[in-house]
Enzyme design. Structure first.
Site, PDB file in Angstrom:
ATOM      1  N   THR A  74      -6.279  15.864 -33.427  1.00  0.00           N
ATOM      2  CA  THR A  74      -6.506  14.657 -33.499  1.00  0.00           C
ATOM      3  C   THR A  74      -5.207  13.616 -34.301  1.00  0.00           C
ATOM      4  OG1 THR A  74      -8.839  14.566 -32.350  1.00  0.00           O
ATOM      5  CG2 THR A  74      -7.838  12.367 -32.459  1.00  0.00           C
TER       6      THR A  74
ATOM      7  N   ASP B 269     -14.412  19.961 -24.802  1.00  0.00           N
ATOM      8  CA  ASP B 269     -16.047  19.056 -25.386  1.00  0.00           C
ATOM      9  C   ASP B 269     -17.229  18.880 -24.304  1.00  0.00           C
ATOM     10  OD1 ASP B 269     -14.297  18.442 -27.586  1.00  0.00           O
ATOM     11  OD2 ASP B 269     -13.542  16.650 -27.535  1.00  0.00           O
TER      12      ASP B 269
END
Length: 586
Positions: A387, A427
């Protein structure tokens, strides 16, 4: 009993902290009436500043910064992934948020990540290939935010990134080391791009060009997001994920064409005299950060101070409670019932806070039962430390805080026209139900996976912005942002020093004290309080801009290559003692 969703093994494989303790100089302050950008790479921050100088809004600058990050930091973010934005509108004194989280193809079912043996795939086996790829949301989110708050033409925002991709940029240690460790994940096109000679990745200091990416960006700049979500590029994406040799998907052109970013009401609450606003579900950061802070509100964190082992113990206990509830209840609110109001109910938070004691550690932690909560079962997966985060402020006082990701380093390993495709669907929790109860974050067609991304804006009692902050690093993001806010609001530290402060990360019974930081010396005292503590490197990376004495002051993580640059040219110069944490996570 709650079990931590990030194992000790994952922690030990995360990027190393600095070899020695960090000392940070006074960060740069932008002149009154000018804007600022903080990002994880100086080339991306400069792209945002270029747009601010051209009269662009905070949203314009954020988009330009995101696009430039896609070029210079392809391992962490890009248009092949998704993002959340929290925005402050200075003229209306209003906060809103934009959801560009990726979505599962319509064909995805509850056993999407099950193998031929009828068992859930091991996480590392599920990541590479097509099945982990969610329909990307970044471009649709950018377009939605631009329509609402953009000032400059859409095409102008692509110019800095196109120039970087065409003319090239200098390869950094972080990119080089990431390639060295994850070459087996990359598809043949990416292998050819990043490994031009033999089996060695592009060397640190060399100039790297990505003409395919430049051409794609030019096409999107001219035609808009439809150039990506429809037509030839969409056909390439579908082909790439559905014919992948590893874990082929069932994505369709309709999945891409039908994707919509969403403007959502932010999750807001108070901590002492401050108003905290973050991203709501499918993000878990807005609720998670508020829960950690509110559960600590009855304690004198300011009086204890940053050097107190008791303060860090209290922080760890509050983390455990928040993460347990997060794992149990949070998911996509368009697909499952999320008890957001109940999780932030003052009486419920007081009940949870009462479980925390300053002189001992809870023997076990489990999720609570907030008002309105449906029966749920816990079956969490690991979040991966990837990220990127950025903050922009324009001369009118508008603020955009964005966290953007493709999930793991280089995402799924698949690429199209020089852009990496995400692996965000990992996720999701792979097991859909257990003991007769459904898992909130189970896989479903069109559903968005829960995210730890925590873009946050904090307001003073008079309604002015105090700080905008966010982080990268998988599930540590919630803890990173919470730690930094306690440091700024309670311990009166600068945003720069607060970000550089070591983290005690406690998603479950075992807490990880960030190696090479001030926490090293506290471990014996923490253990005396009953804490089960290990010293471990953590994959942390945060950015912030705060308002101090009428000026914007930028901050960037000394663990990263990041920087903050003012529209007036001033920039933070981060003193990084020891080696940079440029070794990416497993």
């Amino acid at each position: 009993m709650y079990k931590p969703f990030v194992t000790l093994a994952l922690l030990l494989l995360a990027p190393t902290a600095l070899d020695a303790r960090r000392t940070d100089p006074k960060p740069a302050a932008a002149q009154v009436g000018t804007g600022m950008v903080s990002a994880a790479d100086p080339r991306a921050a400069a792209a945002g500043v270029e747009i601010l100088k051209a009269g662009g809004s905070a949203t314009d600058a954020a988009i330009a910064t995101m696009l430039a990050l896609n070029v210079v930091e392809p391992q962490n973010s890009g248009i092949g992934g998704g993002s959340f934005m929290v925005h402050h509108d200075a003229s209306a004194n209003a906060t809103t948020s934009f959801d560009g989280r990726e979505a599962a193809p319509a064909a995805a079912d509850a056993r999407w990540f099950y193998g031929k043996d009828g068992q859930p795939l091991p996480f590392t086996q599920a990541v590479p290939g097509g099945r982990s790829v969610g329909v990307p949301g970044n471009l649709r989110m950018m377009a939605l935010a631009h329509k609402r708050y953009g000032v400059l033409p859409w095409a102008r925002l692509f110019a800095p990134a196109i120039k970087l991709a065409q003319l090239g940029f200098t390869v950094t240690p972080r990119l080089h080391n990431g390639l060295a460790r994850f070459s087996d994940r990359l598809d043949p096109a990416a292998q050819a791009r990043f490994f031009p000679v033999g089996d060695q990745p592009v060397a640190v200091g060399t100039i790297f060009r990505n003409p395919a990416q430049a051409a794609l960006f030019a096409k999107i700049a001219k035609r808009g997001p439809d150039a990506f979500y429809k037509g030839a590029v969409a056909q390439q994406i579908v082909k790439a994920v559905n014919t992948s040799p590893r874990n082929p998907s069932k994505m369709t052109l309709a999945d891409l064409a039908g994707y919509r970013a969403k403007e959502r009401a932010p999750i807001c609450g108070t901590y002492r005299v401050y108003k905290i606003c973050g991203m709501g579900p499918p993000g878990s950061g807005g609720i998670g950060v508020l829960m950690i802070l509110k559960q600590l509100e009855r304690f004198d964190m300011a009086g204890l101070g940053k050097t107190s082992p008791v303060a860090w113990h209290l922080f760890a206990e509050s983390e455990r409670l928040a993460y347990a509830d997060r794992d149990m209840y949070l998911g996509d609110p368009d697909k499952v019932d999320v008890p957001a109001k109940g999780l932030l109910d003052p009486a419920y938070l007081a009940q949870r806070s009462a479980l925390i004691a300053p002189d001992r550690t809870m023997p076990s932690v489990s999720a609570g039962t907030p008002p309105g909560a449906p029966p749920r079962q816990l079956a969490p997966n690991a979040d991966v430390p990837g990220t990127s985060d950025l903050v922009t402020v324009d001369r009118r006082g508008n603020v955009a805080e964005v966290t953007t990701t493709i999930e793991s380093y280089f995402g799924s390993g698949l690429s199209v026209d020089g852009v990496q495709l995400n692996n965000e669907l990992t996720d999701f929790d792979f097991v859909p139900e257990k003991n007769g109860n459904l898992v909130a974050n189970r896989v479903a067609g069109g559903k968005r996976p829960r995210s730890s991304m925590s873009p946050t804006i904090v307001y003073n009692p008079d309604g002015s912005v105090r700080i905008a902050i966010g982080a990268a690093g998988g599930s540590t993001i919630i803890a990173q942002v919470s730690k930094a806010l306690i440091a700024v609001l309670d311990w009166k530290m600068s945003a720069q020093d607060a970000i550089g402060l070591g983290l005690l990360y406690a998603p479950g019974q075992t807490a990880a004290a960030e190696k090479g930081t001030q926490l090293d010396a506290m471990i014996p005292a923490l253990r005396a309080l009953g804490e089960r503590v290990v010293s471990a490197p953590l994959g942390l990376k945060a950015n912030a801009i705060e308002r101090v004495d009428g000026r914007w002051v930028g901050a960037a993580d000394p663990r990263s290559e990041g920087v903050a640059i003012g529209e007036d040219g001033r920039r933070t110069e981060i003193v990084r003692v020891g080696a940079l944490a440029n070794r990416p996570p497993e």
